[in-house]
Design a protein around this motif. Sequence first.
Motif, PDB file in Angstrom:
ATOM      1  N   TRP A   1      -8.965  -4.151   5.901  1.00  0.00           N
ATOM      2  CA  TRP A   1      -8.862  -5.476   5.270  1.00  0.00           C
ATOM      3  C   TRP A   1      -9.121  -6.580   6.291  1.00  0.00           C
TER       4      TRP A   1
ATOM      5  N   ASP B   1      -4.361 -12.368  -2.462  1.00  0.00           N
ATOM      6  CA  ASP B   1      -4.723 -11.511  -1.332  1.00  0.00           C
ATOM      7  C   ASP B   1      -4.055 -10.139  -1.452  1.00  0.00           C
TER       8      ASP B   1
ATOM      9  N   ARG C   1      -6.113  -6.644  -1.649  1.00  0.00           N
ATOM     10  CA  ARG C   1      -5.928  -5.575  -0.661  1.00  0.00           C
ATOM     11  C   ARG C   1      -5.442  -4.302  -1.352  1.00  0.00           C
TER      12      ARG C   1
ATOM     13  N   MET D   1       0.040 -14.329   3.377  1.00  0.00           N
ATOM     14  CA  MET D   1      -0.831 -13.845   2.310  1.00  0.00           C
ATOM     15  C   MET D   1      -0.422 -14.485   0.990  1.00  0.00           C
TER      16      MET D   1
ATOM     17  N   HIS E   1     -10.362 -10.769   6.132  1.00  0.00           N
ATOM     18  CA  HIS E   1      -9.211 -11.277   5.381  1.00  0.00           C
ATOM     19  C   HIS E   1      -7.977 -11.295   6.251  1.00  0.00           C
ATOM     20  N   LYS E   2      -6.943 -11.997   5.794  1.00  0.00           N
ATOM     21  CA  LYS E   2      -5.696 -12.094   6.547  1.00  0.00           C
ATOM     22  C   LYS E   2      -4.665 -11.093   6.032  1.00  0.00           C
ATOM     23  N   ASN E   3      -3.946 -10.498   6.962  1.00  0.00           N
ATOM     24  CA  ASN E   3      -2.799  -9.661   6.623  1.00  0.00           C
ATOM     25  C   ASN E   3      -1.538 -10.485   6.775  1.00  0.00           C
TER      26      ASN E   3
END
Length: 138
Positions: A126, A70, A74, A66, A131-133
């Motif tokens: 999220w 990001d 989040r 992230m 989106h990416k965690n």
Amino acid sequence: MERGSSKHGPRLDEQMSQEVAGLVQGPGTGGSRAEEFREPEPAGEDQPGATTAPAGELRTGAPKGMSSTDVEARSRLGRFITMSALPGDRAALVANARDNEAPDDLVAELERLPDGTRYRTVSEVWAALGHKNETTRW
């Protein structure tokens, strides 16, 4: 050895405090940085400008997978979804966000979640929004 008072009178104390007010308080009312020698020199023609984030990241310590942007986005999402809404489906999350006066762009993003899926955490929401965690938590 002399013994005496190291204090000044009230008038001299006030005058001395005003002399250093700009150094103590930073930019603002005291006219600090008014002296030319306190201004940072500009970068040369072929040199990059000075920045507080030379690597491009404004925040250090972003988890792997992230960026700091990001993480902030989040976190913004998490501010408007309370723990009482989780686990919950799309309708519960949208209603909870509206109850918490979430911005319209955030509500619109929650409304595009697939119907019939229950989310246990903000990270799951999220990820469902595309989106990416982080790849590792610790």
